[in-house]
Every structure is written in C-alpha cells, then in structure tokens.
Motif scaffolding. Structure first.
Motif, PDB file in Angstrom:
ATOM      1  N   ALA A  89       6.687  -4.877  47.232  1.00 14.26           N
ATOM      2  CA  ALA A  89       7.856  -4.853  48.026  1.00 14.26           C
ATOM      3  C   ALA A  89       7.700  -6.101  49.362  1.00 14.26           C
ATOM      4  O   ALA A  89       8.722  -6.460  50.025  1.00 14.26           O
ATOM      5  CB  ALA A  89       7.742  -3.689  49.036  1.00 14.26           C
ATOM      6  N   PHE A  90       6.508  -6.280  49.624  1.00 13.44           N
ATOM      7  CA  PHE A  90       6.326  -7.398  50.555  1.00 13.44           C
ATOM      8  C   PHE A  90       6.712  -8.766  49.928  1.00 13.44           C
ATOM      9  O   PHE A  90       7.395  -9.423  50.419  1.00 13.44           O
ATOM     10  CB  PHE A  90       4.889  -7.716  50.823  1.00 13.44           C
ATOM     11  CG  PHE A  90       4.559  -9.123  51.828  1.00 13.44           C
ATOM     12  CD1 PHE A  90       4.861  -8.996  52.914  1.00 13.44           C
ATOM     13  CD2 PHE A  90       4.068 -10.066  51.055  1.00 13.44           C
ATOM     14  CE1 PHE A  90       4.564 -10.203  53.728  1.00 13.44           C
ATOM     15  CE2 PHE A  90       3.679 -11.337  51.663  1.00 13.44           C
ATOM     16  CZ  PHE A  90       4.235 -11.259  53.030  1.00 13.44           C
ATOM     17  N   LEU A  91       6.709  -8.993  48.658  1.00 13.68           N
ATOM     18  CA  LEU A  91       7.151 -10.169  48.004  1.00 13.68           C
ATOM     19  C   LEU A  91       8.783 -10.336  48.030  1.00 13.68           C
ATOM     20  O   LEU A  91       9.302 -11.353  48.382  1.00 13.68           O
ATOM     21  CB  LEU A  91       6.884 -10.272  46.428  1.00 13.68           C
ATOM     22  CG  LEU A  91       5.318 -10.746  46.261  1.00 13.68           C
ATOM     23  CD1 LEU A  91       5.105 -10.536  44.590  1.00 13.68           C
ATOM     24  CD2 LEU A  91       4.978 -12.086  46.842  1.00 13.68           C
ATOM     25  N   GLY A  92       9.295  -9.089  47.780  1.00 15.08           N
ATOM     26  CA  GLY A  92      10.844  -8.958  48.135  1.00 15.08           C
ATOM     27  C   GLY A  92      11.228  -9.250  49.327  1.00 15.08           C
ATOM     28  O   GLY A  92      12.244  -9.962  49.552  1.00 15.08           O
ATOM     29  N   ALA A  93      10.586  -8.649  50.519  1.00 12.86           N
ATOM     30  CA  ALA A  93      10.739  -8.843  51.701  1.00 12.86           C
ATOM     31  C   ALA A  93      10.993 -10.386  52.251  1.00 12.86           C
ATOM     32  O   ALA A  93      11.619 -11.102  52.843  1.00 12.86           O
ATOM     33  CB  ALA A  93      10.182  -7.959  52.719  1.00 12.86           C
ATOM     34  N   HIS A  94       9.834 -10.985  51.952  1.00 13.61           N
ATOM     35  CA  HIS A  94       9.250 -12.274  52.085  1.00 13.61           C
ATOM     36  C   HIS A  94      10.440 -13.340  51.422  1.00 13.61           C
ATOM     37  O   HIS A  94      10.955 -14.263  51.987  1.00 13.61           O
ATOM     38  CB  HIS A  94       8.026 -12.542  51.665  1.00 13.61           C
ATOM     39  CG  HIS A  94       7.448 -14.180  51.911  1.00 13.61           C
ATOM     40  ND1 HIS A  94       7.368 -14.354  53.623  1.00 13.61           N
ATOM     41  CD2 HIS A  94       7.360 -15.324  51.411  1.00 13.61           C
ATOM     42  CE1 HIS A  94       7.110 -15.797  53.328  1.00 13.61           C
ATOM     43  NE2 HIS A  94       6.810 -16.067  52.056  1.00 13.61           N
ATOM     44  N   MET A  95      10.650 -12.954  50.085  1.00 14.43           N
ATOM     45  CA  MET A  95      11.897 -13.607  49.484  1.00 14.43           C
ATOM     46  C   MET A  95      12.985 -13.757  50.328  1.00 14.43           C
ATOM     47  O   MET A  95      13.731 -14.876  50.195  1.00 14.43           O
ATOM     48  CB  MET A  95      11.801 -13.352  47.827  1.00 14.43           C
ATOM     49  CG  MET A  95      12.511 -14.270  46.929  1.00 14.43           C
ATOM     50  SD  MET A  95      12.451 -13.807  45.551  1.00 14.43           S
ATOM     51  CE  MET A  95      12.347 -15.341  44.669  1.00 14.43           C
ATOM     52  N   GLY A  96      13.553 -12.640  50.478  1.00  9.86           N
ATOM     53  CA  GLY A  96      14.704 -12.598  51.362  1.00  9.86           C
ATOM     54  C   GLY A  96      14.537 -13.203  52.723  1.00  9.86           C
ATOM     55  O   GLY A  96      15.811 -13.928  52.999  1.00  9.86           O
ATOM     56  N   THR A  97      13.579 -13.146  53.388  1.00  8.88           N
ATOM     57  CA  THR A  97      13.180 -13.894  54.477  1.00  8.88           C
ATOM     58  C   THR A  97      13.322 -15.580  54.267  1.00  8.88           C
ATOM     59  O   THR A  97      14.056 -16.321  55.068  1.00  8.88           O
ATOM     60  CB  THR A  97      12.129 -13.715  55.339  1.00  8.88           C
ATOM     61  OG1 THR A  97      11.914 -12.375  55.448  1.00  8.88           O
ATOM     62  CG2 THR A  97      11.969 -14.368  56.592  1.00  8.88           C
ATOM     63  N   GLU A  98      12.636 -16.005  53.231  1.00  7.41           N
ATOM     64  CA  GLU A  98      12.732 -17.524  52.835  1.00  7.41           C
ATOM     65  C   GLU A  98      14.248 -17.775  52.429  1.00  7.41           C
ATOM     66  O   GLU A  98      14.843 -18.916  52.844  1.00  7.41           O
ATOM     67  CB  GLU A  98      11.857 -17.631  51.637  1.00  7.41           C
ATOM     68  CG  GLU A  98      10.289 -17.673  52.250  1.00  7.41           C
ATOM     69  CD  GLU A  98      10.216 -18.418  53.441  1.00  7.41           C
ATOM     70  OE1 GLU A  98      10.328 -19.651  53.133  1.00  7.41           O
ATOM     71  OE2 GLU A  98       9.266 -18.149  54.407  1.00  7.41           O
ATOM     72  N   MET A  99      14.906 -16.874  51.959  1.00 13.27           N
ATOM     73  CA  MET A  99      16.315 -17.067  51.429  1.00 13.27           C
ATOM     74  C   MET A  99      17.215 -17.298  52.629  1.00 13.27           C
ATOM     75  O   MET A  99      18.073 -18.190  52.512  1.00 13.27           O
ATOM     76  CB  MET A  99      17.010 -16.015  50.549  1.00 13.27           C
ATOM     77  CG  MET A  99      18.421 -16.245  49.996  1.00 13.27           C
ATOM     78  SD  MET A  99      18.389 -17.592  48.615  1.00 13.27           S
ATOM     79  CE  MET A  99      18.013 -16.535  47.260  1.00 13.27           C
ATOM     80  N   VAL A 100      16.879 -16.301  53.520  1.00 14.33           N
ATOM     81  CA  VAL A 100      17.966 -16.408  54.708  1.00 14.33           C
ATOM     82  C   VAL A 100      17.612 -17.847  55.391  1.00 14.33           C
ATOM     83  O   VAL A 100      18.531 -18.492  55.987  1.00 14.33           O
ATOM     84  CB  VAL A 100      17.729 -15.287  55.934  1.00 14.33           C
ATOM     85  CG1 VAL A 100      18.281 -15.515  57.068  1.00 14.33           C
ATOM     86  CG2 VAL A 100      18.241 -14.112  55.252  1.00 14.33           C
ATOM     87  N   LYS A 101      16.132 -18.314  55.477  1.00 12.35           N
ATOM     88  CA  LYS A 101      15.760 -19.347  56.026  1.00 12.35           C
ATOM     89  C   LYS A 101      16.497 -20.565  55.449  1.00 12.35           C
ATOM     90  O   LYS A 101      16.872 -21.586  55.815  1.00 12.35           O
ATOM     91  CB  LYS A 101      14.347 -19.704  56.149  1.00 12.35           C
ATOM     92  CG  LYS A 101      13.629 -18.666  57.196  1.00 12.35           C
ATOM     93  CD  LYS A 101      12.014 -19.035  57.082  1.00 12.35           C
ATOM     94  CE  LYS A 101      11.362 -18.313  58.040  1.00 12.35           C
ATOM     95  NZ  LYS A 101       9.813 -18.253  57.592  1.00 12.35           N
ATOM     96  N   LEU A 102      16.732 -20.576  54.108  1.00 12.94           N
ATOM     97  CA  LEU A 102      17.246 -21.624  53.285  1.00 12.94           C
ATOM     98  C   LEU A 102      18.672 -21.661  53.510  1.00 12.94           C
ATOM     99  O   LEU A 102      19.309 -22.843  53.804  1.00 12.94           O
ATOM    100  CB  LEU A 102      17.029 -21.291  51.789  1.00 12.94           C
ATOM    101  CG  LEU A 102      17.199 -22.513  50.809  1.00 12.94           C
ATOM    102  CD1 LEU A 102      16.609 -23.546  51.046  1.00 12.94           C
ATOM    103  CD2 LEU A 102      17.387 -21.807  49.300  1.00 12.94           C
ATOM    104  N   ILE A 103      19.273 -20.414  53.920  1.00 14.64           N
ATOM    105  CA  ILE A 103      20.647 -20.590  53.933  1.00 14.64           C
ATOM    106  C   ILE A 103      21.218 -21.004  55.213  1.00 14.64           C
ATOM    107  O   ILE A 103      22.100 -21.923  55.547  1.00 14.64           O
ATOM    108  CB  ILE A 103      21.407 -18.880  53.833  1.00 14.64           C
ATOM    109  CG1 ILE A 103      21.280 -18.527  52.349  1.00 14.64           C
ATOM    110  CG2 ILE A 103      22.469 -18.904  54.460  1.00 14.64           C
ATOM    111  CD1 ILE A 103      21.381 -17.202  52.048  1.00 14.64           C
ATOM    112  N   CYS A 104      20.164 -20.686  56.411  1.00 10.65           N
ATOM    113  CA  CYS A 104      20.641 -21.194  57.630  1.00 10.65           C
ATOM    114  C   CYS A 104      19.936 -22.768  58.012  1.00 10.65           C
ATOM    115  O   CYS A 104      20.424 -23.214  59.012  1.00 10.65           O
ATOM    116  CB  CYS A 104      19.739 -20.317  58.578  1.00 10.65           C
ATOM    117  SG  CYS A 104      20.441 -18.754  58.528  1.00 10.65           S
ATOM    118  N   LYS A 105      19.271 -23.301  56.950  1.00  8.81           N
ATOM    119  CA  LYS A 105      18.648 -24.394  57.227  1.00  8.81           C
ATOM    120  C   LYS A 105      19.765 -25.620  57.277  1.00  8.81           C
ATOM    121  O   LYS A 105      19.591 -26.355  58.112  1.00  8.81           O
ATOM    122  CB  LYS A 105      17.979 -24.653  55.842  1.00  8.81           C
ATOM    123  CG  LYS A 105      17.139 -26.398  56.197  1.00  8.81           C
ATOM    124  CD  LYS A 105      16.261 -26.366  54.864  1.00  8.81           C
ATOM    125  CE  LYS A 105      15.540 -27.888  55.050  1.00  8.81           C
ATOM    126  NZ  LYS A 105      14.843 -28.224  53.818  1.00  8.81           N
ATOM    127  N   GLY A 106      20.922 -25.555  56.753  1.00  8.53           N
ATOM    128  CA  GLY A 106      21.847 -26.426  56.702  1.00  8.53           C
ATOM    129  C   GLY A 106      22.605 -26.316  58.178  1.00  8.53           C
ATOM    130  O   GLY A 106      23.397 -27.251  58.625  1.00  8.53           O
TER     131      GLY A 106
END
Length: 108
Positions: A89-106
């Motif tokens: 579950a931590f991996l899923g939450a962390h991956m979601g957080t990293e995905m949001v960071k990737l989306i917001c990076k641009g």
C-alpha cells in the motif's frame, strides 16, 4: 496464494487511487477557488499519502492488532503478510505521489 496476491494488488491500486484522485480533485477545486492548482495538487498528494495507506489496508487499527496478536502467539506468517500488505500500500501511495509530481513538473 491467489487471495494474497489479489488483496495485495487491490491495496496497491486503492492507495494509488486515493492519492491520484484526491490530488486531481484538489487541483480542480483550486481552479474554482482561484488558487494555484499545481502547488495544491503537490501538497495534497503528500498529505494524502499516509491516509491512502490506512484506507488501503483496512482503515482502522485492525491490521496492527493482527500483527500484534500473531507475533505474541508466535505465528509469524500472518504478521508478515500483513506487513507486506502495508508495504505494498505504501508503494501504491508513493507511486501516486510521484505521478502527481511528474504531472505537475511541466507546470512548475
């Protein structure tokens, strides 16, 4: 074994979905409130991470009780499985957080 993998997969995707969905909706809400959506999405994703893990593994203290009772009785396998669920579950939450960071990076 199939039941364990199924629950682990669901825990991963529930935690991922809580972070992604919550941060996306926070971004939409911030547009309506004239706030910067990128910073709102990033802060919401990091704030939701722990709650996504809690929601995925059961939403209460029961997983901790399972770990405590099984270890005190000497049964390590159920406790290890519960710890693995929390880690997944931590991996899923962390991956979601990293995905949001990737989306917001641009946008930053």
């Amino acid at each position: 074994m199939n039941v364990i993998l199924t629950k682990a997969g669901l825990d991963f995707f529930i935690a991922f979905g809580v972070v992604m969905g919550g941060s996306m909706l926070a971004g939409i809400g911030s547009v309506f409130l004239l706030l910067p959506p990128t910073s709102m999405m990033l802060s919401t994703a990091s704030n939701l991470k722990i709650w996504a893990i809690v929601a995925a593994v059961g939403g209460s203290i029961d997983p901790m009780r399972v770990i405590e009772s099984n270890i005190s009785e000497g049964h390590l396998s159920p406790a290890a499985i519960q710890i693995a669920y929390i880690a997944i579950a931590f991996l899923g939450a962390h991956m979601g957080t990293e995905m949001v960071k990737l989306i917001c990076k641009g946008a930053v």
